[in-house]
Scaffold this active site. Structure first.
Site, PDB file in Angstrom:
ATOM      1  N   CYS A   4       0.840  -1.197   0.000  1.00 27.95           N
ATOM      2  CA  CYS A   4       0.000   0.000   0.000  1.00 27.95           C
ATOM      3  C   CYS A   4       0.881   1.257   0.000  1.00 27.95           C
ATOM      4  O   CYS A   4       1.507   1.561  -1.005  1.00 27.95           O
ATOM      5  CB  CYS A   4      -0.981  -0.036   1.166  1.00 27.95           C
ATOM      6  SG  CYS A   4      -2.307   1.193   1.016  1.00 27.95           S
ATOM      7  N   HIS A  11      -3.742  -4.911   0.245  1.00 24.72           N
ATOM      8  CA  HIS A  11      -3.372  -5.361   1.585  1.00 24.72           C
ATOM      9  C   HIS A  11      -3.474  -6.887   1.695  1.00 24.72           C
ATOM     10  O   HIS A  11      -4.511  -7.417   2.110  1.00 24.72           O
ATOM     11  CB  HIS A  11      -4.271  -4.707   2.633  1.00 24.72           C
ATOM     12  CG  HIS A  11      -3.930  -3.286   2.929  1.00 24.72           C
ATOM     13  ND1 HIS A  11      -2.861  -2.920   3.731  1.00 24.72           N
ATOM     14  CD2 HIS A  11      -4.491  -2.133   2.519  1.00 24.72           C
ATOM     15  CE1 HIS A  11      -2.790  -1.608   3.813  1.00 24.72           C
ATOM     16  NE2 HIS A  11      -3.760  -1.097   3.073  1.00 24.72           N
ATOM     17  N   GLU A  43      -2.161  -8.571   3.906  1.00 25.31           N
ATOM     18  CA  GLU A  43      -2.139  -8.895   5.339  1.00 25.31           C
ATOM     19  C   GLU A  43      -3.478  -8.628   6.012  1.00 25.31           C
ATOM     20  O   GLU A  43      -3.629  -8.835   7.232  1.00 25.31           O
ATOM     21  CB  GLU A  43      -1.035  -8.088   6.037  1.00 25.31           C
ATOM     22  CG  GLU A  43      -1.362  -6.646   6.390  1.00 25.31           C
ATOM     23  CD  GLU A  43      -1.366  -5.661   5.236  1.00 25.31           C
ATOM     24  OE1 GLU A  43      -1.294  -4.445   5.509  1.00 25.31           O
ATOM     25  OE2 GLU A  43      -1.452  -6.088   4.071  1.00 25.31           O
TER      26      GLU A  43
END
Length: 250
Positions: A121, A221, A223
């Site tokens: 990001c 993202h 994660e």
């Protein structure tokens, strides 16, 4: 555990260790960063988590001096001074100028040493800015983030088209993937040596790679809690392979 990560040192860099005026956002970002660090440790990396704003340029470069690979995580907008932009744009966030400068210099150090870098990001944007690229300061929210909702609902699921034959395309084994994003800025003019290898539905750049160096950036993202299973591990395994190749050549 990925065999070639054993005893390899991974530096994971966040913007700041605390956001006193934005507790909800800070908690949400920290949850995702901690998930990424836990996944990296589970895959065999020796992970050190660092705060760029707390350490500053010299402190961050010193703390990361012996890293075998670097991950730069998400966070606030990069100050426009670092890419010849102007303040006052739509959706502008708080800026951490010290963190911006430190992360930019860390990318440049990694470039000089051929240290593998993964940007997520904001980290993806930091890579581009560090190499002389620019950012499109605001894009329509549709398909990139949810607004006017609590921060934990900001992420949007959307497809990304990957370039056939790119390292990312090869790692994922397909030319389209589904990702989770929450951003209002994107890479615009590409930095030196970088090329776009992933695009959103509206044509905005979602992934970059360097032509000759082990540097990768993704706007999404992996994660995130609701990110497709295994997506972060694919990126971490790619980073491990790059680190192994660099060490073999040393």
């Amino acid at each position: 555990m990925t065999p070639n990560t054993v005893d390899r040192r991974l530096v994971m860099v966040e913007v700041t260790s605390q956001r006193e005026n934005s507790a909800a956002y800070d908690a949400y970002v920290r949850t995702m960063i901690d998930r990424a660090a836990a996944e990296a440790r589970a895959s065999g990396w020796d992970v050190t988590q660092l705060s760029a704003a707390d350490l500053g340029v010299d402190g961050l470069l010193h703390a990361a001096d012996h890293a075998d690979a670097v991950v730069i995580m998400g966070g606030e907008d990069i100050d426009p001074q670092f890419y010849d932009g102007e303040r006052g744009y739509e959706g502008e966030s708080y800026h951490f100028e010290v963190a911006d400068a430190a992360q930019i210099e860390l990318v440049r150090l990694a470039v000089s040493r051929h240290i593998p870098v993964l940007g997520i990001c904001r980290g993806h944007q930091i890579i581009n800015v560090a190499l002389g690229g620019t950012l499109l300061q605001h894009v329509d929210d549709a398909g990139h983030r949810n607004i006017d909702l609590p921060v934990e609902y900001a992420l949007v699921e959307h497809p990304v088209r990957l370039e056939a034959g790119s390292a990312l395309g090869d790692r994922f084994g397909r030319d389209h993937i589904v990702v989770q994003s929450a951003h209002h800025q994107v890479v615009d003019r590409l930095g030196a040596g970088l090329r776009a290898v992933g695009w959103a539905h509206d044509g905005h750049i979602e992934a970059i790679e360097h032509d000759t160096l082990p540097i990768t950036g993704v706007q999404w993202h992996p994660e995130a809690l609701l990110a497709p299973a295994g997506q972060l591990r694919v990126l971490l395994d790619g980073l491990a392979a790059q680190a192994g190749a660099v060490l073999e050549r040393a």
